[in-house]
Enzyme design. Structure first.
Site, PDB file in Angstrom:
ATOM      1  CG  ASP A  22      -0.284  -0.327   2.531  1.00  0.00           C
ATOM      2  OD1 ASP A  22       0.963  -0.282   2.598  1.00  0.00           O
ATOM      3  OD2 ASP A  22      -0.987  -0.622   3.504  1.00  0.00           O
ATOM      4  CG  HIS A  37      -5.800  -1.771   9.020  1.00  0.00           C
ATOM      5  ND1 HIS A  37      -5.844  -0.538   9.632  1.00  0.00           N
ATOM      6  CD2 HIS A  37      -4.473  -2.009   8.819  1.00  0.00           C
ATOM      7  CE1 HIS A  37      -4.628  -0.082   9.786  1.00  0.00           C
ATOM      8  NE2 HIS A  37      -3.774  -0.954   9.302  1.00  0.00           N
ATOM      9  CG  ASN A  85      -8.729  -0.895  12.299  1.00  0.00           C
ATOM     10  OD1 ASN A  85      -7.789  -1.549  11.845  1.00  0.00           O
ATOM     11  ND2 ASN A  85      -9.185   0.185  11.688  1.00  0.00           N
ATOM     12  CD  GLU A 132      -8.541   1.533   8.011  1.00  0.00           C
ATOM     13  OE1 GLU A 132      -8.500   0.596   8.829  1.00  0.00           O
ATOM     14  OE2 GLU A 132      -7.964   2.625   8.202  1.00  0.00           O
TER      15      GLU A 132
HETATM   16  C1  GLP Z   1      -0.332   0.279   8.663  1.00  0.00           C
HETATM   17  C2  GLP Z   1      -0.011  -0.428   7.318  1.00  0.00           C
HETATM   18  C3  GLP Z   1      -0.112  -1.910   7.480  1.00  0.00           C
HETATM   19  C4  GLP Z   1       0.516  -2.288   8.811  1.00  0.00           C
HETATM   20  C5  GLP Z   1      -0.382  -1.837   9.922  1.00  0.00           C
HETATM   21  C6  GLP Z   1       0.220  -1.995  11.301  1.00  0.00           C
HETATM   22  O1  GLP Z   1      -1.292   1.222   8.574  1.00  0.00           O
HETATM   23  N1  GLP Z   1      -0.805  -0.017   6.228  1.00  0.00           N
HETATM   24  O2  GLP Z   1       0.515  -2.541   6.397  1.00  0.00           O
HETATM   25  O3  GLP Z   1       0.621  -3.675   8.894  1.00  0.00           O
HETATM   26  O4  GLP Z   1      -0.856  -0.542   9.677  1.00  0.00           O
HETATM   27  O5  GLP Z   1       1.226  -1.073  11.534  1.00  0.00           O
HETATM   28  P1  GLP Z   1       2.270  -1.199  12.722  1.00  0.00           P
HETATM   29  O6  GLP Z   1       3.131  -2.355  12.415  1.00  0.00           O
HETATM   30  O7  GLP Z   1       3.000   0.110  12.717  1.00  0.00           O
HETATM   31  O8  GLP Z   1       1.477  -1.419  13.964  1.00  0.00           O
END
Ligand code: GLP
Length: 244
Positions: free
Chosen positions: A67, A138, A136, A143
């Site tokens: 993404d 995702h 959440n 989302e």
């Molecule tokens: C982000 C990314 C995801 C990631 C998730 C968790 O928004 N788009 O690919 O896995 O949220 O992030 P983190 O590892 O910083 O908790």
């Protein structure tokens, strides 16, 4: 679904780094899907160190990013492009031509999504998709409410996601939209590995393990994938209470 309960955060990180390294060692032309976020930083750090130690040849591997934020200037320091350049591409001396990034600067998001899907198809598809998870539930930026059949598209970020990622965003205002591989895109990968570490992920992991195909927690869609591995550290696994 295979669950790997690690004894420590470090062990969980090493398990995922080894999966990437071993995949490229055994199949040098592998196509790997990469996630960003705080969870993945130590994974890439370990992967870089182990790859150098083992002299792994990445020259034939190819990487798709999961993404990217929309509306940022090219090479914004908080973009996922700069993230992966910093944590993986430059330390391993990989070529920019070995990476595909969601084309966030295309004229229309609809065309950008279709273009990315076409690139994925032409590559032969992702062999190993690495994922983190949002608090959440995702995955990527899919989302709650995302459809199981969704493909790469423009997505609107929730307030929870914006709050969770804000600390990573030091320059300018936080984008509210992104381009993300869809759930259907992720499920097309030949294998999927989701890493969750830390207490903040414990509720999402508990929900994931107790539910199936729930749009409110998109990670639950992964449970039908024939080669889905969930890697947990003790904190992320701390609320598991399986209803078997
Ligand atoms: C982000 C990314 C995801 C990631 C998730 C968790 O928004 N788009 O690919 O896995 O949220 O992030 P983190 O590892 O910083 O908790």
């Amino acid at each position: 679904m295979r669950i790997i309960m690690s004894q420590s955060k470090e062990e969980a990180i090493k398990v995922v780094a080894d999966m990437i390294l071993e995949r490229v060692q055994s199949h040098p032309t592998s196509v790997i899907g990469l996630a960003t976020g705080k969870t993945m930083e130590p994974v890439y750090q370990t992967l870089v160190a182990e790859s150098k130690k083992n002299r792994v040849d990445y020259s034939k591997a190819f990487f798709f990013m999961l993404d990217e934020y929309l509306g940022l200037p090219l090479d914004h320091p908080s973009s996922f492009k700069v993230y992966i350049q910093t944590h993986l591409m430059h330390p391993l001396d990989l070529k920019p031509s070995q990476f595909a990034f969601p084309p966030v600067h295309a004229e229309s998001p609809a065309e950008a999504g279709a273009h990315y899907e076409q690139s994925l198809k032409e590559s032969g598809g992702v062999d190993l998709q690495i994922l983190g998870i949002g608090t959440n539930g995702h995955i990527g930026f899919n989302e709650p409410g995302s459809l199981k059949t969704s493909r790469t598209r423009l997505v609107h970020l929730t307030r929870e996601t914006i709050a969770a990622n804000k600390s990573e965003f030091k320059h300018g205002s936080f984008p509210e939209t992104a381009l993300s591989m869809g759930i259907g895109t992720i499920l097309d990968s030949r294998s999927v590995v989701l890493l969750a570490t830390g207490k903040s992920k414990a509720d999402a992991i508990k929900f994931l393990l107790n539910h199936h195909d729930v749009a409110d927690c998109p990670a639950t869609y992964l449970k039908d994938h024939p080669h889905f591995t969930l890697v947990l550290d003790p904190e992320a696994a701390s609320k598991i209470n399986l209803k078997i």
